[in-house]
Scaffold this active site. Structure first.
Site, PDB file in Angstrom:
ATOM      1  N   GLY A 196       8.859  -4.782  -8.714  1.00  0.00           N
ATOM      2  CA  GLY A 196       9.752  -3.706  -9.104  1.00  0.00           C
ATOM      3  C   GLY A 196      11.212  -4.094  -8.923  1.00  0.00           C
ATOM      4  O   GLY A 196      11.558  -4.842  -8.008  1.00  0.00           O
ATOM      5  N   GLY A 251       0.813  -1.218   0.000  1.00  0.00           N
ATOM      6  CA  GLY A 251       0.000   0.000   0.000  1.00  0.00           C
ATOM      7  C   GLY A 251       0.841   1.259   0.000  1.00  0.00           C
ATOM      8  O   GLY A 251       2.021   1.238  -0.326  1.00  0.00           O
ATOM      9  N   VAL A 298      11.188   3.246 -10.914  1.00  0.00           N
ATOM     10  CA  VAL A 298      10.683   4.579 -11.286  1.00  0.00           C
ATOM     11  C   VAL A 298      11.325   5.585 -10.340  1.00  0.00           C
ATOM     12  O   VAL A 298      11.385   5.369  -9.121  1.00  0.00           O
ATOM     13  CB  VAL A 298       9.140   4.636 -11.186  1.00  0.00           C
ATOM     14  N   HIS A 320       4.340   2.042  -8.092  1.00  0.00           N
ATOM     15  CA  HIS A 320       3.360   0.951  -8.025  1.00  0.00           C
ATOM     16  C   HIS A 320       2.426   0.991  -9.250  1.00  0.00           C
ATOM     17  O   HIS A 320       2.087  -0.055  -9.815  1.00  0.00           O
ATOM     18  CB  HIS A 320       2.487   1.083  -6.777  1.00  0.00           C
ATOM     19  N   ARG A 375       8.897   4.768   1.785  1.00  0.00           N
ATOM     20  CA  ARG A 375       9.702   5.259   2.916  1.00  0.00           C
ATOM     21  C   ARG A 375      10.282   6.653   2.659  1.00  0.00           C
ATOM     22  O   ARG A 375      10.747   7.291   3.605  1.00  0.00           O
ATOM     23  CB  ARG A 375      10.801   4.260   3.263  1.00  0.00           C
TER      24      ARG A 375
END
Ligand code: PAF
Length: 283
Positions: free
Chosen positions: A149, A31, A178, A37, A189
């Site tokens: 990723g 999340g 990305v 994402h 983070r």
């Protein structure tokens, strides 16, 4: 978008598509979704007819003194972004649903060696927590393809190895990192950084770039590249856990004729631990 918090509801939502032989992609997340994402979701939509996203802050991949409690939980905003991105099913679960008997003594998936080096050496048990929850998400969703990723490069290799060794019928696709305009890899983070730390944070990327340029320019003394990266980070006020040149396919120490390497680093800026990596092709 259908949203389920239960395993049974998620399985039921996917059943008809699976019976019709339609391809399902899974994007596992914790999340607090950002553009990185959404890029994974975009890739998933290109390779499957249906996309499922999971959101679960997995307690077993956090150490006792890590940021499990503080990890940003932004479910409402995440749902809106996933709906807009055309996701079919969201599995947003809870620790009670995922670990019904509690986390202590629950079955786990170990990928030894790969899990014990680099980040694993500084975060004991982290990759066992990751492999276990990813295996469980794979069992719940039974995707044809799962998208990860490359920013979490070691995690990607742990998952690939688990899928190979346990003969899971799932294709693992990876998507390049990305980055923000200054090069900082997108991460949930990053939100922990103060404004002043944020200004310095892209130095991690710059140190990796310098290492890549040196190796691709012909330097073969990887120990000196690593030492250079560490001192660059320290000079910028980071506390590095490691700065390491490794073989890309298994993270072993590189041999002189290895053609595909990766340079990886983990470093603390204040109380935030950042990780990043870059692929390297020696000249
Ligand atoms: O990369 C993440 O967000 C997590 O480690 C994952 C793969 C969702 C497992 O909890």
């Amino acid at each position: 978008m259908l949203k389920h918090s239960s395993i049974a509801g998620t399985r039921a939502a996917l059943l008809d598509w699976r019976r019709r032989g339609e391809r399902i992609a899974l994007v596992p997340t914790m999340g607090n979704l950002h553009a990185g994402h959404l890029h994974l979701v975009e890739r998933a939509r290109q390779v499957a007819q249906h996309v499922a996203v999971s959101i679960f802050v997995n307690p077993t991949q956090f150490g006792p003194n890590e940021d499990y409690a503080a990890y940003p939980r932004t479910l409402e905003a995440d749902e809106a972004r996933l709906t807009e991105a055309g996701v079919d099913v969201l599995f947003a679960s809870t620790a009670d649903e995922m670990y019904p008997g509690g986390t202590e003594g629950s079955a786990r998936v170990e990928v030894p060696r790969l899990s014990d080096i680099l980040c694993g050496a500084f975060r004991p048990g982290h990759f066992t927590g990751v492999a276990t929850v990813v295996a469980k998400l794979f069992n719940i969703v039974q995707p044809d393809v799962a998208v990860f990723g490359e920013k979490d490069y070691q995690q990607l290799l742990v998952v690939r190895r688990m899928v190979l060794d346990l003969a899971m019928p799932i294709e693992v696709l990876s998507v390049p990192t990305v980055r923000e305009p200054d090069g900082l890899a997108m991460s949930s983070r990053n939100g922990y950084l103060s404004a002043e730390e944020r200004r310095r944070a892209s130095l991690l990327y710059q140190a990796l770039r310098e290492a890549k340029v040196r190796i691709e320019g012909g330097v073969r003394d990887y120990a000196s590249v690593e030492a250079g990266g560490l001192s660059r980070l320290r000079a910028a006020g980071f506390r590095p856990d490691y700065f390491s040149v490794r073989r890309a396919n298994d993270l072993a120490a590189p041999a002189p004729d290895d053609a595909e390497l990766v340079v990886l680093a983990a470093a603390w800026l204040g109380s935030t631990r950042l990780i990043d990596n870059l692929p390297v092709r020696p000249a």
